[in-house]
Design a protein around this motif. Structure first.
Motif, PDB file in Angstrom:
ATOM      1  N   ILE A 166       0.850  -1.189   0.000  1.00 46.35           N
ATOM      2  CA  ILE A 166       0.000   0.000   0.000  1.00 46.35           C
ATOM      3  C   ILE A 166       0.887   1.242   0.000  1.00 46.35           C
ATOM      4  N   PHE A 167       1.904   1.240   0.862  1.00 43.72           N
ATOM      5  CA  PHE A 167       2.867   2.344   0.923  1.00 43.72           C
ATOM      6  C   PHE A 167       4.275   1.775   0.848  1.00 43.72           C
ATOM      7  N   ASN A 168       5.076   2.294  -0.089  1.00 37.76           N
ATOM      8  CA  ASN A 168       6.462   1.877  -0.269  1.00 37.76           C
ATOM      9  C   ASN A 168       7.364   3.102  -0.172  1.00 37.76           C
ATOM     10  N   TYR A 169       8.448   2.972   0.609  1.00 45.42           N
ATOM     11  CA  TYR A 169       9.420   4.051   0.744  1.00 45.42           C
ATOM     12  C   TYR A 169      10.816   3.473   0.583  1.00 45.42           C
ATOM     13  N   ALA A 170      11.634   4.132  -0.219  1.00 39.77           N
ATOM     14  CA  ALA A 170      13.047   3.782  -0.340  1.00 39.77           C
ATOM     15  C   ALA A 170      13.853   5.072  -0.422  1.00 39.77           C
ATOM     16  N   LYS A 171      14.873   5.177   0.398  1.00 44.83           N
ATOM     17  CA  LYS A 171      15.737   6.360   0.347  1.00 44.83           C
ATOM     18  C   LYS A 171      16.442   6.424  -1.001  1.00 44.83           C
ATOM     19  N   ARG A 172      16.934   5.268  -1.476  1.00 41.24           N
ATOM     20  CA  ARG A 172      17.561   5.158  -2.798  1.00 41.24           C
ATOM     21  C   ARG A 172      16.946   3.962  -3.516  1.00 41.24           C
ATOM     22  N   LEU A 173      16.202   4.234  -4.570  1.00 43.55           N
ATOM     23  CA  LEU A 173      15.520   3.186  -5.326  1.00 43.55           C
ATOM     24  C   LEU A 173      16.318   2.829  -6.570  1.00 43.55           C
ATOM     25  N   HIS A 174      16.547   1.543  -6.753  1.00 42.32           N
ATOM     26  CA  HIS A 174      17.130   0.982  -7.977  1.00 42.32           C
ATOM     27  C   HIS A 174      16.261  -0.217  -8.339  1.00 42.32           C
ATOM     28  N   GLY A 175      15.058   0.077  -8.809  1.00 49.90           N
ATOM     29  CA  GLY A 175      14.094  -0.971  -9.103  1.00 49.90           C
ATOM     30  C   GLY A 175      12.714  -0.388  -9.287  1.00 49.90           C
ATOM     31  N   VAL A 176      11.695  -1.129  -8.813  1.00 50.80           N
ATOM     32  CA  VAL A 176      10.300  -0.757  -9.054  1.00 50.80           C
ATOM     33  C   VAL A 176       9.510  -0.863  -7.747  1.00 50.80           C
ATOM     34  N   GLN A 177       8.608   0.089  -7.555  1.00 57.46           N
ATOM     35  CA  GLN A 177       7.660   0.075  -6.441  1.00 57.46           C
ATOM     36  C   GLN A 177       6.251   0.033  -7.024  1.00 57.46           C
ATOM     37  N   LEU A 178       5.410  -0.869  -6.516  1.00 56.25           N
ATOM     38  CA  LEU A 178       4.013  -0.969  -6.919  1.00 56.25           C
ATOM     39  C   LEU A 178       3.147  -0.781  -5.682  1.00 56.25           C
ATOM     40  N   LEU A 203      -0.234   1.994  -3.689  1.00 55.59           N
ATOM     41  CA  LEU A 203      -1.055   3.203  -3.737  1.00 55.59           C
ATOM     42  C   LEU A 203      -0.214   4.460  -3.584  1.00 55.59           C
ATOM     43  N   ARG A 204       0.844   4.373  -2.771  1.00 57.15           N
ATOM     44  CA  ARG A 204       1.746   5.518  -2.579  1.00 57.15           C
ATOM     45  C   ARG A 204       3.181   5.001  -2.595  1.00 57.15           C
ATOM     46  N   ASN A 205       3.982   5.526  -3.514  1.00 53.48           N
ATOM     47  CA  ASN A 205       5.354   5.075  -3.707  1.00 53.48           C
ATOM     48  C   ASN A 205       6.300   6.260  -3.621  1.00 53.48           C
ATOM     49  N   ASP A 206       7.260   6.192  -2.702  1.00 49.78           N
ATOM     50  CA  ASP A 206       8.186   7.296  -2.447  1.00 49.78           C
ATOM     51  C   ASP A 206       9.615   6.814  -2.709  1.00 49.78           C
ATOM     52  N   ALA A 207      10.259   7.429  -3.690  1.00 47.04           N
ATOM     53  CA  ALA A 207      11.653   7.119  -4.024  1.00 47.04           C
ATOM     54  C   ALA A 207      12.482   8.369  -3.768  1.00 47.04           C
ATOM     55  N   GLY A 208      13.308   8.336  -2.737  1.00 44.43           N
ATOM     56  CA  GLY A 208      14.071   9.506  -2.316  1.00 44.43           C
ATOM     57  C   GLY A 208      15.063  10.027  -3.335  1.00 44.43           C
ATOM     58  N   ASN A 209      15.529   9.179  -4.237  1.00 43.72           N
ATOM     59  CA  ASN A 209      16.511   9.630  -5.221  1.00 43.72           C
ATOM     60  C   ASN A 209      15.880  10.060  -6.548  1.00 43.72           C
ATOM     61  N   ASN A 210      14.558  10.056  -6.657  1.00 45.31           N
ATOM     62  CA  ASN A 210      13.899  10.605  -7.847  1.00 45.31           C
ATOM     63  C   ASN A 210      13.653  12.100  -7.649  1.00 45.31           C
ATOM     64  N   ARG A 211      13.760  12.840  -8.736  1.00 44.09           N
ATOM     65  CA  ARG A 211      13.498  14.280  -8.676  1.00 44.09           C
ATOM     66  C   ARG A 211      12.000  14.547  -8.679  1.00 44.09           C
ATOM     67  N   TYR A 258       8.562  13.238  -9.652  1.00 40.38           N
ATOM     68  CA  TYR A 258       8.580  11.783  -9.751  1.00 40.38           C
ATOM     69  C   TYR A 258       8.977  11.084  -8.455  1.00 40.38           C
ATOM     70  N   ARG A 259       9.234  11.836  -7.425  1.00 36.15           N
ATOM     71  CA  ARG A 259       9.624  11.241  -6.144  1.00 36.15           C
ATOM     72  C   ARG A 259       8.470  10.478  -5.489  1.00 36.15           C
ATOM     73  N   LEU A 260       7.301  11.070  -5.448  1.00 40.00           N
ATOM     74  CA  LEU A 260       6.131  10.479  -4.812  1.00 40.00           C
ATOM     75  C   LEU A 260       5.060  10.260  -5.881  1.00 40.00           C
ATOM     76  N   LEU A 261       4.774   8.978  -6.182  1.00 40.18           N
ATOM     77  CA  LEU A 261       3.829   8.654  -7.249  1.00 40.18           C
ATOM     78  C   LEU A 261       2.837   7.580  -6.800  1.00 40.18           C
TER      79      LEU A 261
END
Length: 89
Positions: free
Chosen positions: A54-66, A68-76, A79-82
């Motif tokens: 339901i909620f995914n958080y990664a400080k540094r993402l090198h892959g895919v998050q599926l 309702l709420r996906n937070d990738a700290g290294n995306n600008r 595109y950080r929160l999608l």
């Protein structure tokens, strides 16, 4: 270090998770290499692989998050929160 297949009704918590992690409520780790599925997946360091929740958080993402709420700290931004899908390679 949690390796191979980890299954928990409530949570999986380890400094490093490698392999498959299936948790009912929460995963909390500093590094994930593999696949994690659960309601809340929190990777405080580097995620390499796939998280499904339901909620995914990664400080540094090198892959895919599926989820309702996906937070990738290294995306600008923006595109950080999608919703639904987030990725960084």
């Amino acid at each position: 270090v949690a390796r191979w297949v980890n299954v928990a009704g409530y949570r999986v918590q380890a400094p490093v998770v490698q392999g498959v992690s299936l948790n009912g409520i929460r995963l909390k780790t500093d590094a994930l290499t593999g696949i994690a599925a659960g309601a809340y997946n929190r990777i405080d360091g580097t995620q390499r692989g796939l998280t499904i929740g339901i909620f995914n958080y990664a400080k540094r993402l090198h892959g895919v998050q599926l989820g309702l709420r996906n937070d990738a700290g290294n995306n600008r931004p923006p595109y950080r929160l999608l919703p639904l899908v987030n990725a960084h390679f």
